[in-house]
Design an enzyme around this catalytic site. Structure first.
Site, mmCIF file in Angstrom:
data_model
loop_
_atom_site.group_PDB
_atom_site.id
_atom_site.type_symbol
_atom_site.label_atom_id
_atom_site.label_comp_id
_atom_site.label_asym_id
_atom_site.label_seq_id
_atom_site.Cartn_x
_atom_site.Cartn_y
_atom_site.Cartn_z
ATOM 1 N N ASP A 4 -10.806 2.028 -3.021
ATOM 2 C CA ASP A 4 -11.704 1.955 -1.848
ATOM 3 C C ASP A 4 -12.698 1.468 -1.801
ATOM 4 O O ASP A 4 -14.001 0.990 -0.866
ATOM 5 C CB ASP A 4 -10.755 2.356 -0.822
ATOM 6 C CG ASP A 4 -9.629 1.970 -0.172
ATOM 7 O OD1 ASP A 4 -9.276 0.747 -0.080
ATOM 8 O OD2 ASP A 4 -8.762 2.360 0.511
ATOM 9 N N ASP A 59 0.979 -0.842 0.208
ATOM 10 C CA ASP A 59 -0.337 0.245 -0.161
ATOM 11 C C ASP A 59 0.756 1.442 -0.159
ATOM 12 O O ASP A 59 2.098 1.491 -0.010
ATOM 13 C CB ASP A 59 -0.734 0.159 1.341
ATOM 14 C CG ASP A 59 -2.547 0.696 1.072
ATOM 15 O OD1 ASP A 59 -2.370 1.732 -0.692
ATOM 16 O OD2 ASP A 59 -3.578 0.474 1.474
HETATM 17 C C1 GLA Z 1 -5.588 1.574 1.979
HETATM 18 C C2 GLA Z 1 -6.116 0.583 0.830
HETATM 19 C C3 GLA Z 1 -7.263 0.220 1.783
HETATM 20 C C4 GLA Z 1 -6.368 -0.858 3.683
HETATM 21 C C5 GLA Z 1 -6.128 0.508 3.902
HETATM 22 C C6 GLA Z 1 -5.723 -0.142 5.555
HETATM 23 O O1 GLA Z 1 -6.977 2.909 1.952
HETATM 24 O O2 GLA Z 1 -6.716 1.035 -0.091
HETATM 25 O O3 GLA Z 1 -7.452 -0.906 1.441
HETATM 26 O O4 GLA Z 1 -5.536 -1.645 3.211
HETATM 27 O O5 GLA Z 1 -5.249 1.200 3.723
HETATM 28 O O6 GLA Z 1 -5.318 1.135 6.345
#
Ligand code: GLA
Length: 681
Positions: A485, A427
């Site tokens: 997300d 990420d």
């Molecule tokens: C980002 C990702 C999510 C999740 C969060 C965790 O927003 O896109 O899918 O992994 O971080 O903090």
């Protein structure tokens, strides 16, 4: 004069070896070049112009008033062709500027049905050379283009398609956030007059780079449009140093957006690490956010295995001190309170359930509240004496520093050696301020390459708050992108279609999430959520144990459905289109057999759905169409569901041309539903 031509199945790139330069003759649909007269004999003089004509060259110099391939501060570069090397599908040109000692290599290659265009600049002179700009590609565009498609976006609203007219002056899309961002990769589509999904001239381009970059279209005063693409960071080349600019992937087709998309997918696929069958995921994030420990995760993994998932990913919250998003990033060891025995027994137990075990990391980041930051505050990107802006309470590590790269390699390598991890969700949850420049991206690529070399069987997903880092540069190291997300299927339809303009479905992370959707609060049936996620690399983003029994069984059926059909959904040729009255569709298959997804987000306006024309089927013979599933909304009891074409559930054979031009009869589809067909020649 000699003509140098490269041909893909649909397009040609033609250069003329002039006196000191390689001149552009054509880039567009495929042409023959036998007996082509020299450019000089076909180009009239223009008033108020230099006496010695300066036509558009691959590396323009003095007397050219358009955009440059390279600009070095305060210098007029006078490129002279040193060498041209040609094979059947590649041309490599070396140009040199005697004053500076700069040596530019330009490479044009036919790759997987498209063109890959790259540049590399070396300093063979005695003094450092500051370079303001190096274009990866500077190209003439074919005549007759009238629209630019580009994508913009924000967190949870990625890939919003924008349509603009070809510019009379200049059009430019530039990223300045240190990563491509939620509008997708540095790229665009260009469409000819009347071009659509299946017909007309279409070009698609994307720069394979995960940092700041610009792609621009400019009309020159000869009336032609030029395309340029490249990084936007200035660099300095020390004596003996060389910089490889990222390649531009360029698709040119006479078969509309789908033709260009197919070439783009093939070029991206050629860059990806090898992919096996895509295992169905269950990701822990929306099921439990930061609230988990060994017992909770084992419970969730059990529920995942029970519905048929094949890989379980432990998302954020597992490492030292990570109970919310204020602390812990940088300290990549298991939290001693949540995971007192570490991750190994947990991962072994998950693996024993028949699931692969994946882990979330955000290696480039550090929270000020972390042991790493307390010991090495100087490792975060910063401007000495200036405040450091945090985002989600975190700072960015300077990956151009070798000790930082080594620290991250060691931390991740140790995890991968000790714990049976088959997958990293990588990420990157913020924009870069201050910017890290080219060195940041190069450091990231080096780190990824080292990890891949040490752990070749571990797959990596590129995530940046959803789809903030989807590009063909990082694709060389990753097997999946987390698309968004936002799991609301109504939003996802457009997000996924935009994503697929540049990337094939098998790398598109697509999960059935909870209802109401966490990102939007909207409610949808499980069928619609699963039906929309079906298009990509399928996964689940909720706790199946919390579903009513009937829904949990339905989820297991959708997972089984995906496993049954993923051989047609992944690694095949994708076509997309629009039906009447707001319907969108996509079909994926191998030329004999396809899976067709027809999706409706908003309520129909028409009394009956019109047959759906599927132009890609023209000339295939006869097609048996079977309605495999209808996913989504059903009308309220008492409102009555119109009878649908029950025959289609048993398979009906049509002439393929009938389906191509007259169309496939559709069942009535209410808002928020997907109909899934199998088509077989
Ligand atoms: C980002 C990702 C999510 C999740 C969060 C965790 O927003 O896109 O899918 O992994 O971080 O903090």
């Amino acid at each position: 004069m000699s003509i140098i031509a490269l041909h893909s199945a649909e397009a040609s790139l033609v250069l003329e070896h002039g006196r000191d330069a390689l001149l552009w003759r054509h880039l567009g649909l495929r042409v023959a070049t036998d007996g082509l007269p020299a450019l000089a004999t076909t180009r009239g003089a223009a008033t108020f112009s230099l006496d010695d004509d300066v036509p558009f060259a691959t590396a323009p110099g003095l007397g050219w008033f358009g955009p440059l391939a390279v600009s070095a501060r305060g210098r007029v570069l006078r490129w002279v062709v040193e060498d041209v090397a040609q094979t059947a599908d590649a041309v490599r040109v070396t140009l040199a500027d005697a004053d500076t000692g700069l040596r530019l290599e330009q490479a044009f290659r036919v790759v997987s049905g498209g063109f890959e265009i790259a540049a590399s600049l070396g300093n063979d002179g005695p003094v450092p050379q500051p370079i303001d700009h190096i274009a990866s590609a500077l190209l003439p565009l074919p005549a007759g283009l009238d629209r630019i498609l580009s994508w913009r976006g924000r967190h949870a609203a990625e890939f919003v398609e924008c349509v603009e007219a070809m510019p009379e002056q200049q059009w430019r899309r530039e990223g300045r956030r240190g990563l491509p961002g939620h509008g997708g990769p540095p790229g665009l589509y260009l469409l000819g007059e009347g071009a659509g999904w299946d017909q007309g001239l279409a070009l698609a381009a994307q720069l394979a780079w995960s940092g700041d970059a610009a792609i621009a279209v400019e009309r020159d005063d000869e009336g032609r449009h030029l395309l340029s693409a490249g990084i936007t960071d200035a660099i300095t080349l020390q004596p003996g140093e060389r910089f490889d600019a990222p390649p531009l992937l360029l698709a040119i087709s006479g078969r509309g957006r789908n033709g260009a998309m197919a070439q783009m997918h093939a070029m991206v696929r050629a860059r990806l690490p090898a992919l096996g069958p895509r295992p169905v995921h269950l990701n822990s994030w929306e099921a439990c956010y930061f609230r988990h420990d060994t017992a909770r995760i084992l419970e969730l993994a059990r529920a995942a295995a029970d519905v048929g998932a094949e890989r379980f990913i432990l998302d954020d919250g597992w490492f030292k001190g990570r109970n919310d998003d204020t602390s812990g990033l940088g300290d990549w060891t298991p939290d001693p309170i949540k995971y007192p025995d570490g991750l190994t027994p947990l991962a072994e137990a998950v693996t024993a359930m028949g699931l692969q075990f994946g882990l979330w990391v955000e290696p480039e980041m550090v929270n000020p509240d972390s042991d790493l930051y307390r010991t090495r505050p100087d490792w975060a990107l910063h401007i000495p004496g200036s405040p450091q802006p945090t985002a989600r309470n975190q700072l960015v590590l300077n990956l151009s520093l070798l000790p930082v790269e080594d620290y991250l390699f060691d931390a991740l390598d140790q995890l991968l050696r000790e714990v049976p991890i088959s997958y990293l969700k990588w990420d990157h949850n913020r924009d870069l301020a201050p910017a890290g420049g080219v060195g940041q991206v190069q450091g990231l690529y080096r780190l990824l390459a080292r990890l891949r070399a040490a752990h070749p069987d571990v797959e990596i997903e590129s995530c940046a708050g959803g789809g903030g880092r989807c590009d063909a540069g990082i694709a060389a190291f990753t097997q999946r992108f987390w698309t968004s997300d936002n799991l609301d299927p109504e939003s996802r339809v457009a997000i996924q279609r935009g994503f697929q303009a540049f990337f094939p479905p098998e790398v598109m992370g697509a999960h059935a999430g909870a209802s109401p959707a966490h990102a939007t609060g909207r409610r949808h049936t499980l069928g619609f959520r699963a039906g929309v996620a079906m298009a990509g690399h399928f996964g689940v983003e909720m706790d199946p144990a919390k579903l009513p029994d009937a829904e949990r069984e339905e989820l297991a059926r959708w997972i089984a459905f995906h496993k049954q059909w993923r051989h047609l959904l992944h690694g095949q040729t994708l076509v997309m289109g629009e039906g009447s009255d707001g319907l969108v569709w996509q079909a994926s298959g191998n030329g004999r057999e396809w899976l067709l997804l027809v999706t409706r987000t908003s309520p129909p306006q028409d009394r009956r759905p019109q047959p759906l024309a599927l132009p890609f089927l023209a000339g295939v013979g006869a097609i048996t169409a079977t309605l495999l599933a209808r996913a989504g909304t059903t009308p309220h009891k008492g409102f009555g569901e119109p009878a649908f074409l029950s025959d289609l559930s048993d398979g009906v054979t049509f002439p393929a041309d009938w389906l191509a031009h007259a169309g496939l009869p559709l069942p009535p589809l209410l808002a928020q539903s997907v109909a899934i067909f199998h088509l077989k020649a």
